[in-house]
Design an enzyme around this catalytic site. Structure first.
Site, PDB file in Angstrom:
ATOM      1  N   LYS A 169       0.899  -1.178  -0.106  1.00 28.09           N
ATOM      2  CA  LYS A 169       0.043  -0.042   0.069  1.00 28.09           C
ATOM      3  C   LYS A 169       1.004   1.141   0.071  1.00 28.09           C
ATOM      4  O   LYS A 169       1.505   1.410   1.168  1.00 28.09           O
ATOM      5  CB  LYS A 169      -0.907   0.011   1.424  1.00 28.09           C
ATOM      6  CG  LYS A 169      -1.866   1.145   0.873  1.00 28.09           C
ATOM      7  CD  LYS A 169      -2.356   1.829   2.433  1.00 28.09           C
ATOM      8  CE  LYS A 169      -1.216   2.835   2.793  1.00 28.09           C
ATOM      9  NZ  LYS A 169      -1.299   4.018   2.018  1.00 28.09           N
ATOM     10  N   GLU A 245      10.583   1.419  10.043  1.00 27.60           N
ATOM     11  CA  GLU A 245      11.521   2.381   9.426  1.00 27.60           C
ATOM     12  C   GLU A 245      10.585   3.625   9.911  1.00 27.60           C
ATOM     13  O   GLU A 245       9.789   3.994   9.242  1.00 27.60           O
ATOM     14  CB  GLU A 245      11.756   2.253   8.174  1.00 27.60           C
ATOM     15  CG  GLU A 245      12.547   0.879   7.739  1.00 27.60           C
ATOM     16  CD  GLU A 245      14.009   0.997   8.383  1.00 27.60           C
ATOM     17  OE1 GLU A 245      14.531   1.894   8.996  1.00 27.60           O
ATOM     18  OE2 GLU A 245      14.623  -0.113   8.048  1.00 27.60           O
ATOM     19  N   CYS A 279      14.204  11.062   6.369  1.00 27.51           N
ATOM     20  CA  CYS A 279      14.238  10.534   7.585  1.00 27.51           C
ATOM     21  C   CYS A 279      15.694  10.856   8.288  1.00 27.51           C
ATOM     22  O   CYS A 279      16.024  10.672   9.683  1.00 27.51           O
ATOM     23  CB  CYS A 279      13.669   9.233   8.069  1.00 27.51           C
ATOM     24  SG  CYS A 279      14.310   8.142   6.524  1.00 27.51           S
ATOM     25  N   GLU A 380      10.968  16.473  14.882  1.00 30.06           N
ATOM     26  CA  GLU A 380      11.426  16.264  13.572  1.00 30.06           C
ATOM     27  C   GLU A 380      10.679  17.651  12.648  1.00 30.06           C
ATOM     28  O   GLU A 380       9.460  17.543  12.558  1.00 30.06           O
ATOM     29  CB  GLU A 380      10.925  14.848  12.863  1.00 30.06           C
ATOM     30  CG  GLU A 380      11.465  14.505  11.695  1.00 30.06           C
ATOM     31  CD  GLU A 380      11.092  13.219  11.216  1.00 30.06           C
ATOM     32  OE1 GLU A 380       9.734  12.831  11.435  1.00 30.06           O
ATOM     33  OE2 GLU A 380      11.514  12.494  10.670  1.00 30.06           O
TER      34      GLU A 380
HETATM   35  P1  NAD Z   1       2.834   8.724   7.616  1.00 32.34           P
HETATM   36  O1  NAD Z   1       3.028   7.629   8.702  1.00 32.34           O
HETATM   37  O2  NAD Z   1       1.658   9.571   7.767  1.00 32.34           O
HETATM   38  O3  NAD Z   1       2.591   7.807   6.219  1.00 32.34           O
HETATM   39  C1  NAD Z   1       3.404   6.694   5.771  1.00 32.34           C
HETATM   40  C2  NAD Z   1       2.489   5.589   5.199  1.00 32.34           C
HETATM   41  O4  NAD Z   1       1.418   5.354   6.149  1.00 32.34           O
HETATM   42  C3  NAD Z   1       1.688   6.007   3.883  1.00 32.34           C
HETATM   43  O5  NAD Z   1       1.497   5.151   3.164  1.00 32.34           O
HETATM   44  C4  NAD Z   1       0.307   6.409   4.689  1.00 32.34           C
HETATM   45  O6  NAD Z   1      -0.870   6.348   3.724  1.00 32.34           O
HETATM   46  C5  NAD Z   1       0.319   5.361   5.672  1.00 32.34           C
HETATM   47  N1  NAD Z   1      -0.794   5.651   6.696  1.00 32.34           N
HETATM   48  C6  NAD Z   1      -0.915   6.809   7.331  1.00 32.34           C
HETATM   49  N2  NAD Z   1      -1.980   6.627   8.214  1.00 32.34           N
HETATM   50  C7  NAD Z   1      -2.220   5.322   8.214  1.00 32.34           C
HETATM   51  C8  NAD Z   1      -3.111   4.257   8.870  1.00 32.34           C
HETATM   52  N3  NAD Z   1      -4.025   4.914   9.795  1.00 32.34           N
HETATM   53  N4  NAD Z   1      -2.991   3.007   8.830  1.00 32.34           N
HETATM   54  C9  NAD Z   1      -2.351   2.530   7.711  1.00 32.34           C
HETATM   55  N5  NAD Z   1      -1.470   3.413   6.992  1.00 32.34           N
HETATM   56  C10 NAD Z   1      -1.582   4.635   7.293  1.00 32.34           C
HETATM   57  O7  NAD Z   1       4.153   9.626   7.349  1.00 32.34           O
HETATM   58  P2  NAD Z   1       4.366  10.587   6.171  1.00 32.34           P
HETATM   59  O8  NAD Z   1       4.250  11.779   7.270  1.00 32.34           O
HETATM   60  O9  NAD Z   1       3.647  10.649   5.158  1.00 32.34           O
HETATM   61  O10 NAD Z   1       5.970  10.380   6.016  1.00 32.34           O
HETATM   62  C11 NAD Z   1       6.978  10.991   6.635  1.00 32.34           C
HETATM   63  C12 NAD Z   1       7.706  10.043   7.636  1.00 32.34           C
HETATM   64  O11 NAD Z   1       8.169   8.877   7.430  1.00 32.34           O
HETATM   65  C13 NAD Z   1       8.795  10.834   8.505  1.00 32.34           C
HETATM   66  O12 NAD Z   1       8.120  10.681   9.896  1.00 32.34           O
HETATM   67  C14 NAD Z   1       9.843  10.309   8.123  1.00 32.34           C
HETATM   68  O13 NAD Z   1      10.776  10.313   8.921  1.00 32.34           O
HETATM   69  C15 NAD Z   1       9.511   8.826   8.024  1.00 32.34           C
HETATM   70  N6  NAD Z   1      10.167   8.029   6.890  1.00 32.34           N
HETATM   71  C16 NAD Z   1      11.131   7.114   7.530  1.00 32.34           C
HETATM   72  C17 NAD Z   1      12.112   6.377   6.797  1.00 32.34           C
HETATM   73  C18 NAD Z   1      12.890   5.389   7.272  1.00 32.34           C
HETATM   74  O14 NAD Z   1      13.490   4.710   6.467  1.00 32.34           O
HETATM   75  N7  NAD Z   1      13.033   5.326   8.594  1.00 32.34           N
HETATM   76  C19 NAD Z   1      11.974   6.953   5.455  1.00 32.34           C
HETATM   77  C20 NAD Z   1      11.196   7.813   4.979  1.00 32.34           C
HETATM   78  C21 NAD Z   1      10.435   8.285   5.829  1.00 32.34           C
END
Ligand code: NAD
Length: 476
Positions: A169, A245, A279, A380
């Site tokens: 997804k 992650e 991240c 962050e």
């Molecule tokens: P997010 O958690 O909102 O979204 C990430 C994913 O989760 C998306 O696919 C989103 O659709 C899904 N999602 C959101 N709510 C959900 C729910 N209730 N149930 C299931 N899935 C859900 O994160 P974001 O703000 O879009 O992305 C940025 C974050 O990701 C930052 O905190 C960043 O540090 C982190 N990130 C981490 C890494 C790593 O490898 N550690 C890499 C890239 C991004």
């Protein structure tokens, strides 16, 4: 479009949603909006396909991954351009990401053939111990928008190499890039049901299905700590394997023996990469008091030469932020820092001139005099802001750097070998760059400690996340 059981199809509800270019607000696609039923169908397809896929030889699975690597390299330019349009990063950075993404297919095409077992010494002379490594089963993967291609291949390639099947997804902001990746898997001939894609504008119900469906053995998530923690808690109810992650709050430490010019160049490159939406982006830049002035001079001068705009235009190095909320968060953190006494050297506002008001652009920003009372010191940012903090003592800076609930990446600039080793060992972070701003590659384990996650992606550790260890005890 959804890709389920080897076929492209619409959502069962018939609904779709628009995808928008964050640089100019123009709609660039219309994508199937899956619901929970669609997710369950994708899991069923992955579950049925598991038997056949897991029984292929490692050499056969490897061949498919080599083909996917070749196709991604052939389509590199088109995929990079789509990424720039859909996610906003400058085209050069998009090309780098496609290469990084393809590298996971290549690396795991090779690692598929290195899943070995063990023969262990047994306590009795009539006993033999054998250890097998077997695929965990059906994997559910949730990926973010900031690295919309590589965050998918970093999960799909090791899962498929291990013999697992998968349902992905992707983030609602970047489904088009995900569809291109699945077009590659399809054209590589990967059998129906082995890899499935479920696009949606409403992730919560799909997430519930992925973490609750009994046929899913493993959940792998990249995204925010908040959502990851919630999903892991729910997955625990049925004891699913989990890899996470999550977010980071990277310290970037510049000691007095380092070159301020070289360190400032490194800070400017890694901080503003992907407009700070990474991240592993530095969020606290600690500079020794004795060199903070030359460091700031070089950093500000380099930032003053950065141009924001549409990433397809020549010379643009700062793309848009993902949405209005992201702009508000960055603006709030900068305002809060200034209110609490930080000095603003450059930037500090939304960019609206020359048509930039149609996108979510924020000026690359440098702050100094940042202190622990400020929001930016603790949260962050995920935006183009470099917060500089001065320090005087090694032990002090190590303790400050570790004083966060996150533990993903950290950076150290020094030419003193003992100091470098002390920092490498003492920092509670999963990735430490020493005079190096890019300690990532398909061959290297990537992941965080503490609230930055569980597990590793990439390297030989990355495939272990998709394998169960089975012990056989034989009496002969
Ligand atoms: P997010 O958690 O909102 O979204 C990430 C994913 O989760 C998306 O696919 C989103 O659709 C899904 N999602 C959101 N709510 C959900 C729910 N209730 N149930 C299931 N899935 C859900 O994160 P974001 O703000 O879009 O992305 C940025 C974050 O990701 C930052 O905190 C960043 O540090 C982190 N990130 C981490 C890494 C790593 O490898 N550690 C890499 C890239 C991004």
């Amino acid at each position: 479009m959804l890709y389920v059981d080897g076929e492209w199809r619409g959502a069962s509800s018939g609904r779709s949603f628009e995808v928008v270019n964050p640089a100019n607000g123009v709609t660039i696609g219309d994508v199937a909006d899956a619901n929970r039923t669609d997710a369950a169908q994708a899991i069923l397809a992955a579950s049925v396909a598991f038997n056949g896929w897991s029984r292929l030889t490692a050499f056969e699975r490897s061949d498919f991954l080599y083909r996917a690597y070749g196709l991604m390299m052939e389509r590199k330019e088109a995929l990079a351009r789509l990424m720039t349009e859909e996610q906003g990063k400058p085209i050069k950075a998009a090309r780098n990401e496609v290469q990084y993404a393809a590298d996971f297919f290549l690396w795991y095409a090779e690692e598929a053939k290195r899943v070995y077992g063990d023969v262990l010494p047994a306590p009795r002379s009539d006993q033999r111990f054998l250890v097998l490594r077997q695929p965990v089963g059906v994997v559910a993967a949730i990926t973010p928008w900031n690295y919309p291609v590589s965050m998918i291949t970093r999960k799909v390639a090791p899962a498929l190499a291990a013999g697992c099947t998968i349902v992905v997804k992707p983030a609602e902001q970047t489904p088009l890039c995900a569809m291109e990746v699945f077009g590659i898997l399809h054209d590589a001939g990967i059998p129906a049901g082995v890899a499935n894609l479920v696009t949606t504008a409403n992730p919560a119900p799909i997430g519930e299905e992925l973490v609750e469906n009994a046929a899913v053995a493993k959940v792998t998530f990249t995204g925010s700590t908040e959502v990851g923690t919630m999903l892991a808690a729910r997955a625990a109810a049925s004891m699913k394997r989990v890899s996470l992650e999550l977010g980071g709050h990277a310290p970037f430490i510049v000691f007095e023996d380092a070159s301020p010019d070289y360190a400032a160049k490194g800070a400017s490159l890694v901080k503003f990469l992907n407009t700070g939406q990474a991240c592993i982006s530095p969020n606290r830049i600690y500079v020794h008091k004795s060199i903070v002035d030359p460091f700031l001079d070089v950093l500000v001068e380099r930032v003053s030469r950065m141009r924001a705009g549409d990433g397809l235009e020549e010379g643009v190095s700062i793309g848009p932020l993902v949405d209005e909320q992201a702009l508000e968060k960055v603006n709030r953190q900068v305002g809060d820092a200034i209110d609490h006494g930080a000095t603003l050297h450059i930037g500090g506002q939304r960019l609206t001139e020359d048509g930039l008001d149609a996108g979510f652009f924020y000026a690359p920003t440098v702050l100094s005099g940042v202190t622990p009372e400020m929001e930016i010191y603790n949260q962050e940012t995920f935006g183009p802001v470099a917060p500089v903090i001065t320090f005087t003592d090694d032990d002090e800076v190590l303790s400050l750097a570790n004083n966060t609930s996150y533990g993903l990446a950290a950076y150290v600039y020094t030419h003193n070998l003992s100091r470098a080793m002390r920092m490498f060992e003492g920092l509670h972070f999963g990735i430490v760059g020493v005079n190096d701003i890019n300690p990532t590659a398909a061959a290297a384990p990537f992941g965080g400690m503490r609230q930055s996650g569980i597990g590793r992606e990439g390297g030989r550790e990355g495939i272990a996340e998709y394998l169960e260890v089975k012990l056989g005890g034989f009496s002969i």
